[in-house]
Design an enzyme around this catalytic site. Structure first.
Site, mmCIF file in Angstrom:
data_model
loop_
_atom_site.group_PDB
_atom_site.id
_atom_site.type_symbol
_atom_site.label_atom_id
_atom_site.label_comp_id
_atom_site.label_asym_id
_atom_site.label_seq_id
_atom_site.Cartn_x
_atom_site.Cartn_y
_atom_site.Cartn_z
ATOM 1 C CG LEU A 6 -1.606 1.305 1.628
ATOM 2 C CD1 LEU A 6 -2.503 1.796 0.504
ATOM 3 C CD2 LEU A 6 -2.392 1.120 2.919
ATOM 4 N N GLY A 9 0.140 8.689 -1.708
ATOM 5 C CA GLY A 9 0.683 9.809 -2.484
ATOM 6 C C GLY A 9 1.348 9.390 -3.781
ATOM 7 C CB SER A 11 -0.987 11.938 -7.925
ATOM 8 O OG SER A 11 -0.413 12.874 -7.018
ATOM 9 C CE1 TYR A 151 8.276 18.333 4.699
ATOM 10 C CE2 TYR A 151 10.587 18.835 5.179
ATOM 11 C CZ TYR A 151 9.627 18.028 4.571
ATOM 12 O OH TYR A 151 10.021 16.931 3.862
#
Length: 286
Positions: A6, A9, A11, A151
């Site tokens: 699995l 992200g 794309s 971040y």
């Protein structure tokens, strides 16, 4: 029986390349993404190459979406062998100037999404007494950087989460934990980071402006040069991920380039792959 993986992200970038690479290596791939309208390129490649890739919708900031995707895979396969936590997004802005919504977003996408995806697969890996969780983190999970503190804070949290998890799920349940730590990547990830940073006029005034200008200029210079010593392609990082997946005893931590290794050396030189620290923690607490 095929091992299934699995991936979040998928794309673009590392997730896209990882989905193709795992499928090319004979894995059954469940490639997930937030927006299925971006699935065309991956679907086309899968059809042309006759790859065993199933594309599912999964939004890492939604527990319901995560659980639905995992349930779909379990219903069909009865097992999940590998979770690749790949979804994430860059962000650079001062703490003072970031909005509450932005702070929650960068934390949700980069940290809580990893936690909830991991939480969703753990019961099945524990029951089958096997599994592997590979998480794409960053050199920013080891080294704080200017204007990237929010971040980096999220990525530091991921590193701590995985380090703690590795101490008690590896031996009794045979669940392997690894963090893959790239430096710069020439993918949509970088475009997202730049887009979230360069809001017109936002840093034009204030005491942070001259400091940010130095940071922005240096970042743009590195990006325009795209030197192989600093920036890697999504495929190059995906190959490191694949090596981790196919290593019998994978490291807790691995950098993906010599540049990343050098950048983190002061933090990692005593225990480059995290193995010694995990062993020490097991001895201390268990």
């Amino acid at each position: 029986m095929k091992r299934n993986v699995l991936i979040t992200g998928t794309s673009s970038g590392v997730g896209f390349e990882s989905a193709l690479l795992f499928a090319q290596k004979g894995y059954k791939v469940y490639a997930t993404m937030r927006n299925l309208e971006k699935a065309t390129e991956l679907q086309t490649r899968a059809e042309i190459e006759k790859l065993d890739i199933t594309i599912l919708q999964l939004e890492v900031t939604s527990i319901e979406s995560i659980n639905a995707a995992v349930a779909t895979i379990i219903e069909k396969e009865r097992h999940i062998d590998i979770l690749l936590n790949n979804a994430g997004a860059g962000f650079a802005k001062t703490t003072e100037q970031a909005t509450e919504a932005e702070i929650r977003w960068v934390t949700d996408v980069n940290y809580l999404g990893v936690v909830f995806c991991t939480q969703a697969v753990l019961p099945y890996m524990r029951a089958q007494k096997s599994g592997q969780i590979i998480t794409l983190t960053s050199v920013g999970g080891l080294v704080g950087q200017p204007f990237n503190e929010l971040y980096c804070g999220a990525k530091f949290a991921v590193e701590g989460f995985m380090e703690g998890l590795a101490t008690y799920v590896s031996d009794p349940f045979n669940i392997k934990i690894s963090c893959v730590e790239p430096g710069g990547i020439t993918t949509e990830f970088m475009k997202t980071a730049i887009g979230k940073t360069t809001v017109a006029g936002e840093f034009a005034t204030g005491e942070y402006a001259p400091i940010f200008e130095k940071y922005r200029t240096a970042s743009q210079k590195r990006a325009s040069e795209s030197t192989t010593s600093v920036y890697q392609t999504g495929l190059e990082v995906a190959k490191v991920v694949m090596n981790v997946a196919e290593t019998e005893n994978p490291p807790l931590r691995i950098r993906t380039s010599q540049w990343a290794e050098d950048f983190c050396r002061l933090k990692t030189q005593a225990d480059p792959d995290g193995t010694l620290l995990v062993a020490q923690l097991k001895d201390s607490f268990l």
